[in-house]
Write an enzyme that holds these catalytic residues in place. Structure first.
Site, PDB file in Angstrom:
ATOM      1  N   HIS A  97     -12.798  53.954  18.434  1.00 15.99           N
ATOM      2  CA  HIS A  97     -13.606  55.187  18.454  1.00 15.99           C
ATOM      3  C   HIS A  97     -14.042  55.601  19.858  1.00 15.99           C
ATOM      4  O   HIS A  97     -15.190  55.999  20.079  1.00 15.99           O
ATOM      5  CB  HIS A  97     -14.840  55.028  17.561  1.00 15.99           C
ATOM      6  N   HIS A 172     -17.075  61.474  11.175  1.00 17.93           N
ATOM      7  CA  HIS A 172     -17.280  60.148  10.566  1.00 17.93           C
ATOM      8  C   HIS A 172     -18.447  60.120   9.563  1.00 17.93           C
ATOM      9  O   HIS A 172     -19.142  59.112   9.434  1.00 17.93           O
ATOM     10  CB  HIS A 172     -17.502  59.124  11.682  1.00 17.93           C
ATOM     11  N   GLU A 304     -12.092  60.430   7.055  1.00 14.47           N
ATOM     12  CA  GLU A 304     -11.958  60.818   8.458  1.00 14.47           C
ATOM     13  C   GLU A 304     -10.547  61.359   8.676  1.00 14.47           C
ATOM     14  O   GLU A 304      -9.608  60.595   8.856  1.00 14.47           O
ATOM     15  CB  GLU A 304     -12.187  59.602   9.356  1.00 14.47           C
TER      16      GLU A 304
END
Length: 339
Positions: A97, A172, A304
Site C-alpha cells: 500500500h 480501502h 478494493e
C-alpha cells in the site's frame, strides 16, 4: 515536496438521502449513512471517532485511498526502464500500500467542495520523485460525488510529470451493510463478476497464475453467503478477482453485489479497473472504533478495485506503468438500494 501545511479536516457530502463524512487525511471515508428497510439511516463503514485517531495510525487502512501502488509488491523491488527500484518492506517480505508513508497518511489539498443536489469534493496530492522509493513526480486527484439519492461515485486520476512511473490506487473502505457496529459480515452474501482469481503464495503475493474459480471456494459468480466457504480459504478472503464477466454501463463494469439480509441493504459496485481485492478483515482484532464500537475479525469487507497486485513484476498482468503524456484514470460507483 508535498505541502504538509494543509490541515486535516472533515467535510460532509449530504443530499438528504445519504450522508458521507470525509477527511482530507488520505481522502478517507469516515462514515457513510444510508437508509435500511425501516427507513432509518445507519452508518455502514468501519471507522474511528476522530481525525487524530487516524493520524496516530490506529486504523488498518479504514476508508482511505492507498497508493502510489496499492496491495503488495514482491520483496519491495521492481524494474522500470532497466532501472531497479527498492521500496520500503513495510509488510515483510513485501512492500504494501505504498510503503511506510503512503498516500493514506498524507494530508491532501481540497481544490473544490460543492454542496447542493449532487454534492462533491475534490482532493489533490502531489507525490514527488523518489517518495517512498517510487520514480517520477505525479499529481493525483480524487473526487467523491453523490450522483443520485443513494449513489456515491469516486473518480481518481494521476498525471505523471516527466518520468515513467507505476500507479495503482485503491479505495480501502471496510463495509458492513448491517451497520458498522453490528458484528461480523459472515451472513452477508456477495456476487463477484469474476470467472478467475489470481492465486497467492504464502506471503499473499500472486503466483502469476490466473485460475478459474469454478469448483473452488473462490467462486462467487452466483450470489453466496460469505460464511459458507470462508473457512476453506485459510484466515479468510484476501484475493484479487479478475473482473471478466460483468455487464457494462457508462464505461464501467459490474464488479460486485453485496447484500445484508438483516437490513435489506444492497451495494452494487461498478468500476473500470481490471481487478478487485475481496478482503474479509482477517487481521482486524479488537480495533476501538467510533461510537464505542470494537471491531473484530471479519467485522467488515473490502472491495478494493485495482490493477492486479505485484503487476509490475508479472508481465502477464495488465500494466500499471503510466508514462508522461498519459493519464491514470480509475472510477468506482457505489450504488445502494434495498431488496
Amino acid at each position: 515536496m508535498a505541502d504538509q501545511s494543509n490541515k486535516a479536516e472533515t467535510f460532509e457530502l449530504n443530499n438528504g438521502s445519504m450522508r458521507v463524512l470525509l477527511t482530507n487525511l488520505g481522502c478517507t471515508i469516515i462514515s457513510l449513512s444510508v437508509p435500511g428497510k425501516d427507513g432509518a439511516l445507519s452508518d455502514v463503514v468501519l471507522g474511528l471517532d476522530s481525525v487524530e485517531s487516524y493520524q496516530k495510525g490506529l486504523a488498518p487502512f479504514f476508508g482511505c485511498i492507498v497508493g502510489r501502488v496499492a496491495n503488495r509488491i514482491k520483496d519491495g523491488k521492481f524494474t522500470l526502464d532497466r532501472i531497479q527500484y527498492s521500496l520500503p518492506v513495510n509488510k515483510p517480505p513485501n512492500s504494501l500500500h505504498g510503503g511506510n508513508v503512503g498516500f493514506d497518511k498524507k494530508v491532501w489539498e481540497v481544490v473544490e467542495y460543492k454542496k447542493g443536489e449532487t454534492p462533491s469534493i475534490t482532493f489533490k496530492y502531489h507525490s514527488h520523485d523518489g517518495e517512498e522509493g517510487y520514480p517520477g513526480d505525479i499529481t493525483i486527484t480524487a473526487t467523491y460525488t453523490l450522483t443520485s439519492s443513494t449513489t456515491l461515485r469516486l473518480d481518481m486520476e494521476g498525471v505523471p510529470k516527466d518520468k515513467p512511473t507505476i500507479v495503482n490506487l485503491a479505495q480501502h473502505t471496510y463495509w458492513n451493510l448491517a451497520g458498522h457496529n453490528s458484528g461480523n459480515i459472515l451472513d452477508h452474501s456477495i456476487q463477484i463478476w469474476a470467472n478467475h482469481v489470481t492465486p497467492v503464495d504464502e506471503n499473499t503475493v500472486p503466483t502469476g497464475e490466473i485460475m478459474p474459480v469454478k469448483g473452488t471456494p473462490f467462486d462467487f459468480t452466483s450470489e453466496k453467503r460469505i460464511g459458507n466457504t470462508i473457512n476453506q480459504v485459510g484466515m479468510g478472503y484476501d484475493h484479487n478477482y479478475v473482473l471478466d464477466c460483468g455487464e457494462e454501463k457508462e464505461g464501467l463494469r459490474h464488479a460486485a453485489k453485496v447484500r445484508d439480509p438483516s437490513s435489506s441493504r444492497v451495494l452494487n459496485l461498478w468500476t473500470n479497473a481490471p481487478g478487485v481485492q475481496f478482503y474479509t478483515a482477517n487481521y482486524v482484532n479488537g480495533v476501538h472504533g467510533k461510537g464505542g464500537a470494537t471491531y473484530g475479525k471479519h467485522a467488515g469487507l473490502c472491495l478494493e478495485t485495482q490493477g492486479f497486485p505485484n503487476a509490475i513484476n508479472e508481465p502477464k498482468f495488465p500494466s500499471v506503468v503510466v508514462l508522461p503524456g498519459q493519464k491514470y484514470q480509475h472510477s468506482m460507483l457505489f450504488e445502494f438500494s434495498l431488496e
